[in-house]
Enzyme design. Structure first.
Site: not given
Length: 611
Positions: A160, A173, A391, A604
């Protein structure tokens, strides 16, 4: 009507009884290289003693903005959400004898015999007594003893804060809510107000710590991520971004036609505004805007290095700096979007998914965003709605549970607070941005980059309605493993070859746990895919192969969530070598390592009661 919410995001030479670590062997089997994988138990989990509590300040008092690279959670309350944190174990450091056979087994279906020979020899050299593998392992085990989670800080940086591509599409997302039917803009504003009120209503359970502790296999999960959603902002910097945590903030940011507004959502004595009062504030925002605002928000969609430079340019102006601080410290954003009827997509679900990822590009809501904010809610005049979330602070479950609460609040089925009106609160404040030629040029370049990225995204959402998890469970299969095996089959059908396949497995049974990779491509999944695509064997034969593939995935998934996967361990050894100036072993540039760690499929799944 609220219905659903959906989330997107073998055979060759083997030396006789070759021992790599003294107590495990590779044994030859047919029809090719098939590495024997010994039964692996989770190593004993070291519970953190009460004497160590002073070292883990889970709930610092944050009465002012806190900008840092690290944050444990938010604020104290009377509830029990963090009551079982002391029962969490430390993420284990797997042993070489556990990881290397699993690694070779996951490499095997992705390489040819010659490539596998090379990988095998490098693993053998890496694992030899007194070699670099044992040295790196010892260093990693020492890090494990000295830290609460040997991987979490590395992961935050690697995945990240140090990742320099745009957060949109690549990292953040989208969560899609049911598309609404609005008769006019007033109905859109009313829905948006209820969504804001629902989010604030959920925050009561965060502040009071009444969110039930999640359990997995009878073990509690780390609940800290739930306290990192509200008030969190990622700030551009180089070489690592930073995170700013402001859980006690009293305002949100409303973005409408690229204009930014500070909207208070708590009264002067600390009570939440009612949904009706929030609606009044949103109506004021709409009345105040006649023209499109400066497209400053599009800068947040750019790559992190360019955004870092542009952020510094913006901050040079006193008015801009003040506006940036209000955005940084807000609880979350609500984006009132334009009509998307002219936005082309494969279908309505795919359109909503694309909007949740990038706002449709510069011609639509590309600048009606602030992508550094952990939580953004969007509501469009044409009815599309949902969330985008940055995220770095959290995985999907906290956001999906928040989604469930918001939709339930709007539908009238859940409520924590009273929704009584606040007595006195501050009026809506429009934020100002002053742009010069350099910033105008930066905005133009960011728009070009955004549109280029938007054009590269091909989205087609499949809403599968034929059967669900109950039918799969009735056959004795894990629904997740069943779906992952189906994805492997689909990929093989399309590409005529297997592909490295990532699935996110949660490791929150450990303190500060995030994820481990479930390597879904296996020897068994490829055997099943070949049998189906090449029409080999009877239906019974194919069923047996399918069952083996599903079971192989399920077995690996259990190891991964127990902290005994391949990827984090290998990444850890690679990173500990870098930090100790140890020359990388050839294994880390080997074709088998590269092919098995450069994922061609990324998946996922996040459960939710509204999904």
């Amino acid at each position: 009507m609220l219905n659903k919410s959906r989330m997107f995001v073998h055979r060759a030479r083997i030396k006789q009884s070759m021992k790599l670590l003294g107590d495990f062997q590779f044994t030859p089997t047919n029809p090719g290289y098939n590495v024997h994988e010994p039964y692996i138990n989770s190593r004993p989990i070291s519970l953190l003693s009460k004497e160590n509590n002073h070292q883990r300040q889970l709930l610092p008092s944050l009465a002012f903005p806190n900008t840092s690279l690290r944050h444990e959670s938010s604020k104290a309350g009377p509830g029990q959400s963090l009551s079982l944190q002391n029962q969490l174990g430390k993420l284990p450091v797997p042993s070489l004898k556990d990881t290397l056979p699993k690694f070779l087994r996951t490499v095997r279906p992705l390489v040819n015999n010659e490539e596998y020979e090379e990988t095998f020899d490098k693993v053998k050299d890496f694992a030899k007594e007194g070699g670099i593998g044992h040295k790196l392992q010892a260093l990693l085990e020492e890090r494990g003893r000295q830290t609460e989670n040997w991987f979490s800080d590395w992961w935050l940086d690697m995945a990240y804060l140090g990742y320099r591509d745009p957060v949109i599409v690549w990292s953040s997302p989208g969560i899609v809510w049911p598309t609404q039917i609005f008769q006019d803009k007033g109905e859109m504003v009313k829905f948006a107000a209820k969504a804001i009120a629902g989010a604030l209503d959920y925050k009561i359970s965060v502040d009071d710590q009444t969110i039930p502790v999640e359990m997995q296999g009878g073990k509690p999960l780390d609940m800290q991520q739930y306290f990192k959603v509200f008030g969190t902002t990622r700030l551009p910097a180089t070489p690592l971004d930073k995170q700013s945590f402001n859980p006690d903030s009293k305002h949100i940011i409303v973005i409408y036609k690229n204009n930014f507004f500070k909207v208070e959502v708590y009264g002067e004595t600390g009570e939440q505004l009612s949904a009706e009062q929030i609606q009044t504030s949103l109506e004021e925002v709409v009345k105040m805007v006649s023209n499109m605002g400066p497209e400053v928000g599009v800068l947040t969609s750019n790559n992190r290095d360019d955004w870092t430079k542009d952020f510094a340019l913006l901050s040079n102006n006193k008015k801009n700096k003040a506006s940036l601080k209000e955005i940084e410290t807000a609880l979350f954003n609500i984006n009132l979007d334009p009509n998307y009827e002219d936005y082309a997509a494969n279908d309505e679900l795919s359109k909503s998914a694309l909007i949740s990822l990038h706002g449709g590009g510069s011609a639509h809501a590309g600048a009606n965003r602030w992508h550094d904010k952990t939580l953004q809610i969007f509501v469009a005049e044409s009815g599309e709605c949902g969330m985008t979330y940055e995220h770095s602070p959290a995985e999907g479950p906290p956001l999906m549970i928040l989604t469930d609460h918001i939709l339930g609040y709007i539908g009238g089925t859940v409520r924590n607070g009273s929704n009584l009106p606040a007595i006195k609160y501050n009026p809506v404040q429009q934020l100002e941005f002053v742009l010069n030629d350099a910033l105008q040029l930066a905005i133009s370049k960011a728009k070009e980059n955004l549109d280029s990225l938007v054009n590269e995204v091909d989205m087609h959402v499949l809403h599968f309605k034929h059967f669900g998890k109950n039918e799969i469970k009735s056959l004795g299969f894990s629904p997740d493993s069943f779906i992952q095996t189906a994805i492997q089959l689909a990929f093989y059908r399309l590409q005529k070859e297997p592909g490295a396949h990532y699935e996110s497995g949660g490791t929150r049974q450990f303190i500060h746990g995030r994820t481990e990779v479930i390597r879904s491509c296996s020897i068994e999944s490829v055997e099943f895919a070949k049998a189906v695509t090449q029409s080999e064997g009877t239906s019974s034969d194919k069923f047996v192969l399918m069952k083996r593939a599903i079971q192989a995935h399920n077995s690996y998934a259990k190891l991964a969530v127990a902290g005994l996967g391949v990827d984090r361990h290998l990444q850890g050894m690679k990173q500990i070598g870098v930090e100790n100036a140890i020359e990388p072993h050839d294994l880390f540039s080997d074709v088998g390592y590269v092919k098995s760690s450069q994922m061609r499929i990324s998946t996922s799944q996040v459960a939710g009661s509204s999904a």
